[in-house]
Enzyme design. Structure first.
Site, mmCIF file in Angstrom:
data_model
loop_
_atom_site.group_PDB
_atom_site.id
_atom_site.type_symbol
_atom_site.label_atom_id
_atom_site.label_comp_id
_atom_site.label_asym_id
_atom_site.label_seq_id
_atom_site.Cartn_x
_atom_site.Cartn_y
_atom_site.Cartn_z
ATOM 1 N N ALA A 83 0.667 -0.855 0.120
ATOM 2 C CA ALA A 83 0.089 0.189 -0.290
ATOM 3 C C ALA A 83 1.411 1.173 -0.186
ATOM 4 O O ALA A 83 2.373 1.164 0.219
ATOM 5 C CB ALA A 83 -0.889 0.075 1.563
ATOM 6 N N HIS A 118 -1.778 0.680 9.213
ATOM 7 C CA HIS A 118 -0.522 0.779 8.858
ATOM 8 C C HIS A 118 -0.653 2.184 8.046
ATOM 9 O O HIS A 118 0.206 3.003 8.320
ATOM 10 C CB HIS A 118 0.234 -0.388 8.095
ATOM 11 C CG HIS A 118 1.776 0.972 8.104
ATOM 12 N ND1 HIS A 118 3.226 0.067 8.500
ATOM 13 C CD2 HIS A 118 2.059 1.582 7.162
ATOM 14 C CE1 HIS A 118 4.057 0.878 8.627
ATOM 15 N NE2 HIS A 118 3.560 1.096 7.246
ATOM 16 N N GLU A 119 -0.917 2.297 7.078
ATOM 17 C CA GLU A 119 -1.917 3.299 6.256
ATOM 18 C C GLU A 119 -2.009 4.418 6.545
ATOM 19 O O GLU A 119 -1.811 6.307 6.664
ATOM 20 C CB GLU A 119 -2.057 2.833 4.845
ATOM 21 C CG GLU A 119 -0.707 1.800 4.510
ATOM 22 C CD GLU A 119 0.037 2.429 4.006
ATOM 23 O OE1 GLU A 119 0.869 3.434 3.576
ATOM 24 O OE2 GLU A 119 1.032 1.204 4.106
#
Length: 713
Positions: A83, A118-119
């Site tokens: 990502a 996370h993103e």
């Protein structure tokens, strides 16, 4: 801050969108949207749920609120990365967005949780505060991996999450730290920055952040994060500024700690314990040394979390001279090359539980006896060290058997296990086998309490991890020894495995929650052992589960078991799986991967055939990872003694380099540890690497990887 990678979005019509909203802690509404190709909208709900959970968690854990009115995710099927955190418009690989119980496994659901989080977390640690230059890449990636790890631990099973993180670290980052691509968490130079999106930057970087958290404590770490954003919001900064904020918020001196950012290699910690019965003292000596060729490495600041376990299985109070407090666990700071720590009032000879929760990414040496390890496995209050004790027992058996098999000439599949040579800390081969099988039986008997932990504890160490403990690796002997132990356990505990498998059957509607996933993990582990020892009956059991499973976790587990066999059941299952799921690209990736990682002697021939199959496309990164890189991780088949695995992957790497140099460079990393093997395999590997290096028009991405592999001494 990640450089843009070419991304093909081959939508023939307008994408579908799943819309939702999230109300922040301050009462603002944020519009959320996930864009996918048409026909995939029913596979987006879990990703949307993960996004909202991560937004809430970041508010509660770190006081960080979303600053946007709109937050969007676009999922594409052709993407080099997992990502990309473009602010407000994240680009995702479909494998980290799309999930439905019939097409995604428990691992897929958990990975989506972690990657979506996370993103999203990058919105603050990566976008609001970003890196001054590429050398500071771990400033955002290591910190954000730590944050997504903590999120995953809170949402799922904390102890099992830590075990899996360390298992992955040892399989990927430790070899990297000992190989030609070794580099500090903050690298000093590079040819192509894409080659530094590595396990060291991400996973070791996260371990460095975790060590700060361990040294200063959860509350001070939160104050450090607050100070970091207060000082640097809207700025591009360095790792030094992050550590300075932590030091200033906690009052800790982290000057020496900065060496973790500056030095490559995995430190080696040697521990020696002595009990003084007369004085009722336990003396623990710790010594550190560099495990990499960089002799200039200076002592690191290493947090060593410790407990002392008494004969009754209980933690003993840890009183040190000059301290009134006597906690059951302490964090020791190893800052010099060697230090001694003395614990007072210890009434009996304890077994030390060292490096609890894997408090530092180091190699630990302690002369545990077999009985000591069994004691830890049975009683340690720290789940990680319980698991670690079992891994050490299994490793002793496998590695000693490897030596015996390798010395005997042509590899065989011995059963029962061969006699083991004498080993420090180990008893006789027979006593160790009995100790280990009894310990596994106890774990299995108590599996209902924490089935996810039991599944991890009963999983043997991986071949790549075991290989790092050998000076010269014979992959055939190592493979035979490990499978030999699997067969030994399978036969000795067959009745228990069958009973556990039967007891964990469920008619409940599928849920990816931690408890349900743990039960499936243990049940499917039992299936693997039953198929190992059960002959036709075991394969029929696996085929029955494959045909009747109502979720992808159980169906794919059965397929994975059958793929390890050379049987009619394997062929039936593989054919049926492809026929059913050929229109689901992510499921087809599983079909490719399970064949590439099979221990079958025909695996290379199968992979060569799959390269020509309509299901494979060299231009699609997911297909390359599923088939080619997966084959490169197949320790015994990639490292075939005739060099055929090396030649095949070298040829595919040069073909891929003309299409996608970034993915080709990752494929070339499969050769990193070629010097660990015997002279014959080294000769074949060198020839393959030279073929790649001499290929006309080779990209800088691949050239850097290959040249470093060939140049490293």
């Amino acid at each position: 801050m990640r450089r843009w990678c070419s991304t093909a979005v081959n939508w023939n019509c307008a994408p579908s969108v799943l819309s939702d909203s999230y109300r922040t802690a301050s009462g603002r509404d944020v519009n959320l949207a996930i864009y996918v190709e048409q026909g995939k909208l029913d596979q987006c709900a879990h990703a949307m749920s993960a996004l909202k959970k991560s937004m809430q968690w970041d508010e509660q854990r770190f006081g960080l609120e979303c600053d946007l009115d709109h937050y969007m995710i676009v999922a594409v099927g052709d993407f080099n990365m997992g990502a990309m955190e473009n602010k407000g418009l994240n680009i995702f690989n479909t494998k980290y967005v799309l999930a439905r119980s019939d097409v995604a496994t428990d691992s897929d659901f958990e990975n989506i949780d972690r990657v979506v989080a996370h993103e999203y977390f990058h919105n603050w640690t990566g976008n609001r505060v970003t890196c001054r230059d590429w050398f500071q890449l771990s400033l955002k990636e290591g910190l954000t991996v730590f944050r997504d790890q903590e999120f995953g631990a809170d949402v799922h099973n904390r102890s099992v999450a830590r075990i899996r993180e360390v298992r992955g670290l040892r399989a990927a980052q430790f070899p990297e730290d000992a190989g030609p691509m070794a580099h500090p968490v903050r690298p000093g130079s590079y040819i192509e920055i894409n080659n530094f999106y590595t396990a060291t930057i991400y996973q070791k970087g996260a371990e460095v952040v975790r060590m700060i958290h361990t040294l200063i404590g959860k509350e001070s770490f939160r104050h450090g994060m607050d100070l970091y954003f207060e000082r640097h919001d809207g700025q591009a900064v360095t790792c030094d500024e992050f550590v300075a904020a932590m030091a200033d918020a906690s009052g800790a001196d982290l000057t020496q700690f900065m060496r973790w950012y500056q030095q490559a290699g995995t430190p080696h910690v040697h521990a020696f314990g002595r009990y003084d019965a007369e004085a009722q003292r336990y003396l623990l000596n710790l010594r550190q040394s560099a495990a990499h060729a960089q002799a200039a490495n200076r002592p690191c600041h290493i947090p060593v979390t410790i407990g002392l376990i008494g004969p009754d299985g209980q933690d003993m109070p840890l009183r040190m001279a000059g301290c009134d407090a006597a906690p059951l666990q302490r964090v020791l700071s190893l800052c010099n090359e060697s230090q001694q720590f003395v614990f007072e009032g210890i009434s009996s000879d304890p077994v030390p539980s060292l490096l609890r929760d894997f408090s530092a990414p180091v190699l630990l040496d302690y002369n545990y006896s077999d009985a000591d390890l069994a004691h830890l496995l049975a009683h340690d209050a720290d789940s990680f060290n319980r698991w670690e004790a079992g891994q050490r027992l299994a490793s002793r058996l496998i590695l000693a058997a490897t030596v015996t098999i390798s010395a005997g000439g042509a590899p065989v599949w011995p059963h029962p296990l061969p006699n083991l040579p004498p080993q420090a800390g180990a008893g006789s081969d027979e006593s160790l086998r009995e100790l280990y099988v009894n310990a596994c039986g106890q774990v299995l008997a108590g599996g209902a309490v924490d089935p996810a932990f039991a599944a991890e504890a009963l999983s043997l160490p991986g071949e790549a991890t075991l290989a790092e403990q050998l000076d010269v690796v014979d992959p055939d002997a190592l493979h035979a020894a490990r499978n030999s132990l699997r067969l030994f356990l399978a036969e000795r505990l067959a009745a228990q495995f069958q009973s556990c498998y039967d007891s964990l059957a469920s008619s409940d509607v599928y849920s990816p929650d931690s408890r349900s996933a743990g039960r499936r993990a243990l049940r499917n582990l039992c299936l693997g052992y039953l198929c190992e020892s059960g002959g036709v009956a075991g394969r029929e059991l696996a085929l029955h589960q494959f045909n009747t499973a109502d979720n992808m976790t159980d169906q794919f587990a059965a397929l994975s078991v059958l793929a390890q066999t050379d049987s009619e059941e394997r062929t039936l299952a593989l054919d049926a799986f492809y026929q059913r799921w050929q229109d689901e690209p992510l499921v087809v990736d599983k079909w490719l991967q399970v064949q590439a990682t099979s221990r079958s002697v025909n695996t290379l021939a199968a992979v060569e055939g799959l390269v020509e199959h309509p299901a494979f496309d060299l231009r699609n990164p997911n297909k390359v990872y599923a088939l080619l890189r997966a084959f490169g991780s197949n320790h015994v088949r990639f490292h075939a003694i005739d060099g055929s695995g090396y030649r095949f992957l070298a040829g595919q790497t040069t073909k891929l380099d003309a299409i996608n140099p970034q993915v080709a460079s990752r494929l070339a990393r499969c050769f990193d540890r070629w010097r660990k093997f015997d002279t014959g395999r080294q000769r074949h590997a060198r020839a393959a690497l030279e073929t790649i290096r001499n290929h006309a028009g080779l990209s800088p991405d691949v050239f850097e990887i290959v040249e470093r592999a060939l140049s490293a001494g």
